[in-house]
Design a protein around this motif. Structure first.
Motif, PDB file in Angstrom:
ATOM      1  N   ASP A  21     -27.391 -33.624 -92.782  1.00  0.00           N
ATOM      2  CA  ASP A  21     -28.214 -32.476 -92.394  1.00  0.00           C
ATOM      3  C   ASP A  21     -28.746 -31.736 -93.625  1.00  0.00           C
ATOM      4  O   ASP A  21     -29.921 -31.373 -93.685  1.00  0.00           O
ATOM      5  N   VAL A  22     -27.881 -31.513 -94.602  1.00  0.00           N
ATOM      6  CA  VAL A  22     -28.303 -30.830 -95.827  1.00  0.00           C
ATOM      7  C   VAL A  22     -29.298 -31.698 -96.596  1.00  0.00           C
ATOM      8  O   VAL A  22     -30.305 -31.204 -97.112  1.00  0.00           O
ATOM      9  N   GLY A  23     -29.054 -32.998 -96.674  1.00  0.00           N
ATOM     10  CA  GLY A  23     -29.964 -33.897 -97.377  1.00  0.00           C
ATOM     11  C   GLY A  23     -31.338 -33.945 -96.739  1.00  0.00           C
ATOM     12  O   GLY A  23     -32.353 -33.904 -97.442  1.00  0.00           O
ATOM     13  N   VAL A  24     -31.377 -34.011 -95.416  1.00  0.00           N
ATOM     14  CA  VAL A  24     -32.667 -34.039 -94.716  1.00  0.00           C
ATOM     15  C   VAL A  24     -33.399 -32.713 -94.912  1.00  0.00           C
ATOM     16  O   VAL A  24     -34.601 -32.690 -95.171  1.00  0.00           O
ATOM     17  N   SER A  29     -37.840 -29.774 -97.321  1.00  0.00           N
ATOM     18  CA  SER A  29     -38.290 -28.620 -98.104  1.00  0.00           C
ATOM     19  C   SER A  29     -39.022 -29.074 -99.364  1.00  0.00           C
ATOM     20  O   SER A  29     -40.078 -28.527 -99.706  1.00  0.00           O
ATOM     21  N   THR A  30     -38.472 -30.065-100.050  1.00  0.00           N
ATOM     22  CA  THR A  30     -39.117 -30.580-101.256  1.00  0.00           C
ATOM     23  C   THR A  30     -40.484 -31.166-100.933  1.00  0.00           C
ATOM     24  O   THR A  30     -41.453 -30.941-101.660  1.00  0.00           O
ATOM     25  N   GLY A  31     -40.588 -31.903 -99.831  1.00  0.00           N
ATOM     26  CA  GLY A  31     -41.858 -32.480 -99.430  1.00  0.00           C
ATOM     27  C   GLY A  31     -42.901 -31.427 -99.103  1.00  0.00           C
ATOM     28  O   GLY A  31     -44.067 -31.550 -99.496  1.00  0.00           O
ATOM     29  N   ILE A  32     -42.492 -30.376 -98.405  1.00  0.00           N
ATOM     30  CA  ILE A  32     -43.440 -29.308 -98.060  1.00  0.00           C
ATOM     31  C   ILE A  32     -43.908 -28.587 -99.322  1.00  0.00           C
ATOM     32  O   ILE A  32     -45.098 -28.317 -99.483  1.00  0.00           O
ATOM     33  N   PHE A  33     -42.980 -28.275-100.231  1.00  0.00           N
ATOM     34  CA  PHE A  33     -43.369 -27.600-101.473  1.00  0.00           C
ATOM     35  C   PHE A  33     -44.281 -28.491-102.313  1.00  0.00           C
ATOM     36  O   PHE A  33     -45.221 -28.007-102.950  1.00  0.00           O
ATOM     37  N   PHE A  34     -44.023 -29.787-102.321  1.00  0.00           N
ATOM     38  CA  PHE A  34     -44.863 -30.721-103.067  1.00  0.00           C
ATOM     39  C   PHE A  34     -46.268 -30.772-102.467  1.00  0.00           C
ATOM     40  O   PHE A  34     -47.261 -30.788-103.199  1.00  0.00           O
TER      41      PHE A  34
END
Length: 48
Positions: A21-24, A29-34
């Motif tokens: 859950d934390v990894g997903v 979040s990283t994908g959205i910020f990217f």
């Protein structure tokens, strides 16, 4: 099963994997910020 204060009687209906859950969540979040950074870069290059 009428006694609700006995934790050993509680049945876990939906076991979760907290690490996944934390990894997903981190990956999303990283994908959205990217994606936001790419859009901001494109808009910055276009406006010059």
């Amino acid at each position: 099963m009428s006694e609700t204060r006995q934790p050993e009687l509680h049945v876990n209906e939906e076991p979760r994997n907290d690490f996944i859950d934390v990894g997903v969540g981190f990956a999303v979040s990283t994908g959205i910020f990217f994606l936001i950074a790419i859009i901001a870069t494109i808009l910055s290059v276009i406006s010059q």
